[in-house]
Structures are given as structure tokens and as C-alpha cells.
Design an enzyme around this catalytic site. Structure first.
Site, short mmCIF file in Angstrom:
data_model
loop_
_atom_site.label_atom_id
_atom_site.label_comp_id
_atom_site.label_asym_id
_atom_site.label_seq_id
_atom_site.Cartn_x
_atom_site.Cartn_y
_atom_site.Cartn_z
N ARG A 227 4.38 -0.68 -2.55
CA ARG A 227 4.17 -1.23 -4.02
C ARG A 227 5.52 -1.74 -4.90
O ARG A 227 6.46 -0.73 -4.92
CB ARG A 227 3.27 -0.47 -4.94
N HIS A 275 4.11 -10.65 -0.82
CA HIS A 275 3.23 -9.69 -0.50
C HIS A 275 2.32 -10.23 1.00
O HIS A 275 0.99 -10.13 0.25
CB HIS A 275 2.29 -9.33 -1.65
#
Length: 312
Positions: A227, A275
Site C-alpha cells: 500500500r 496498482h
């Protein structure tokens, strides 16, 4: 059996049809605002509070490896999900294989010094460089969960020295394990490549900061697959500019999409992807969810349940 489904970007109709085929006895519907009809299971990603609040569900499935989007909302809206409702995440469903591909390709990219040769190419400069040696190219995996174990297995094939760090000690063959904050410095001290696969919890936010980066060997590399909130971006940029960190491959960021004005876009020692290191594979996710629901209906023990207190 009633199943409600919500995902802001997935092909909802595909999922509903696939779930109906995999679980013929289930009535599957797309949830919309105002739908308060009963349901047994909820399949969600970034769900609105009203979707889950007050429901007597048998389980909730997060349609990804992380559950931070749900847990963060629970902190502000504890009524969103009853404490008795089990929360599951997709433990693998093809994401492990994707993480392996991503991590191995980038580690080899650095090990063979392709980043340095790219810089030479950009300046039209021809100069062979000394090779790195495997025994001096230790790879450290920060976060030793399901995905971390998959990445470690794939890197073992290439005979790199491996170590991992997590809250509790692991017993992975061929991997040196470190556990707890008291062993973090020792873990970092030999990591030529640091691969971040930590869960997103209050304890891990900002963990990759100036203090941590200073404990790495000079010229180390960072690969962030977890993250964006784990990394203090200004501290990373400073470490890159000073040469303490030689290169970074980042798939996740504090703000997504990454703003156009971010210096990460143009930094010569940074490579970014949007991502995509491990995305949910719908067919494999449906198979996992249908199998898990069948086990729950039989009262069997299942894998993938989230410990809400720990955040993973």
C-alpha cells in the site's frame, strides 16, 4: 440463499451470472442504494456504509487481498458491520502468481543492472559495468503472509539469499526469519532489495520512512507491492537523491491515481505502475468464494477470515 454484490468498477453483470452458475441455489443480485432486502452473503469492494449496516449476514467477502477499505470505514461507522459477521479476503485467487511475476522480473532487472544501462542509453554512453553477485544480493520481504510466502518461493528458484520480517516468526525453508520491532534493524541491515508486502494497519502506516531507509545497506532497492501509505514519499525521494536508495519500483501510492505533479513520475531512479501488481482474477475469485460459501454452509473451517483487531 441470497447474495448481494457491489463493486464500483467491475463488470457487475458478468459477476452475477458467474455466481449464479457457480452457486445454483443462490439468488444473486446487484446491490443498489435503498436495497434493504435480506441477504446472507455480501461480496463487496469499497462498499457504502448503508449496504452492510444492520444486516444479519453470514459473511462478507472483500473482492481483493486487502480489507483496509472496509476496516477504515468501520472505524468511523462501527454500525456498518456487526462484530459477529465474519469478514473474508481473497487470499490468493491468482494474485500470488502475479506477485511472483512482478517481483522476480524486477529483482532480476536490478540484479543484471538494467536500470544502470537504461541511464547509459539515455545519455548515449557505452560502458560495461561490474556484475553483482548473488551471495551479496540479499532480498528481504517485509510482511510474511500468503503473498509474501509465494514471492519467497519464486525467488528461491534464482538462489538469492532470502530473509523475511513479520509480527511473528516464520519457518519457511531456506528463508531467514526475523520477528517483532526488536529484530527489524537486524533484518534491514543486509537487504539489498526490500520488498514490501505488509498489510495496511495503523501500525504499518508510514513504516518505510527516513529511519527505516537509513538502516538499509547503501545502494539498496525498494519494491513496494503493498500500500502507498506504508511509504513516506518525501523520505524516499530524499534517500534516492542522496544515493542511499539506488532505485525504487512502486505499484502503489499515497494518492491514487498518482497526481501529475508528483516528482515520482519523472525521477530517473523510480519506475511506477498503476496498482496492477496483482489484480483480482474474476473466474478464480468466483471459484474461491463459491467453495468458501459451501464450506460455511456445512459448518466447516475455512481460510481467509480477517482478524479485525489486527487488520488482516
Amino acid at each position: 440463499m441470497d447474495i448481494i454484490f457491489y463493486h464500483p468498477t467491475f463488470d457487475t453483470q458478468w459477476w452475477i451470472e458467474a455466481l449464479r452458475k457457480a452457486i445454483p441455489q443462490a439468488r444473486v443480485r446487484a446491490w443498489k442504494s435503498g436495497d434493504n432486502d435480506s441477504a446472507d452473503y455480501a461480496l463487496v469492494w469499497h462498499p457504502p456504509v448503508e449496504m452492510l449496516a444492520g444486516r444479519d449476514l453470514k459473511a462478507v467477502f472483500a473482492l481483493g487481498a486487502g480489507v483496509d477499505s472496509i476496516l477504515s470505514k468501520l472505524q468511523a461507522h462501527p454500525e456498518m458491520l456487526k462484530p459477529s459477521v465474519p469478514l473474508f479476503r481473497l487470499e490468493d485467487t491468482g494474485m500470488g502468481e502475479q506477485m511472483q511475476e512482478y517481483a522476480v522480473s524486477q529483482v532480476l532487472h536490478w540484479f543484471r543492472r538494467f536500470d544502470d544501462y537504461r541511464i547509459q542509453q539515455n545519455s548515449s554512453h557505452w560502458q560495461p559495468l561490474p556484475e553483482y553477485h548473488r551471495e551479496d544480493f540479499t532480498i528481504g520481504i517485509l510482511g510474511a503472509g500468503v503473498l509474501g510466502s509465494k514471492v519467497a518461493q519464486s525467488l528461491q528458484t534464482w538462489r538469492f539469499p532470502l530473509r523475511c520480517w513479520s509480527r511473528t516468526r516464520k519457518s519457511w525453508p531456506g528463508v531467514q526469519s526475523f520477528a517483532g520491532r526488536e529484530e527489524l534493524s537486524a533484518f534491514l541491515s543486509q537487504c539489498r532489495v526490500l520488498i514490501n508486502l505488509l498489510p495496511n494497519t495503523p501500525e504499518t502506516v508510514g513504516i518505510i520512512n527516513q529511519q527505516l531507509l537509513e538502516k538499509l545497506p547503501d545502494g539498496a532497492y525498494l519494491l513496494n507491492l503493498a500500500r502507498g501509505v506504508h511509504v513516506v514519499e518525501d523520505d524516499l525521494l530524499a534517500a534516492l537523491d542522496s544515493g542511499k536508495v539506488k532505485g525504487a519500483m512502486l505499484d502503489v501510492f499515497n494518492r491514487e491515481p498518482l497526481p501529475p505533479e508528483s516528482p515520482l513520475w519523472q525521477h530517473p531512479r523510480v519506475t511506477i505502475t498503476p496498482h496492477v501488481a496483482a489484480i483480482t482474477r474474476p473466474a478464480e475469485a468466483v471459484e474461491y468464494i463459491s467453495r468458501t460459501i459451501a464450506q460455511l454452509e456445512k459448518g466447516e473451517r475455512v481460510c481467509g477470515q480477517v482478524d479485525r483487531a489486527r487488520g488482516y
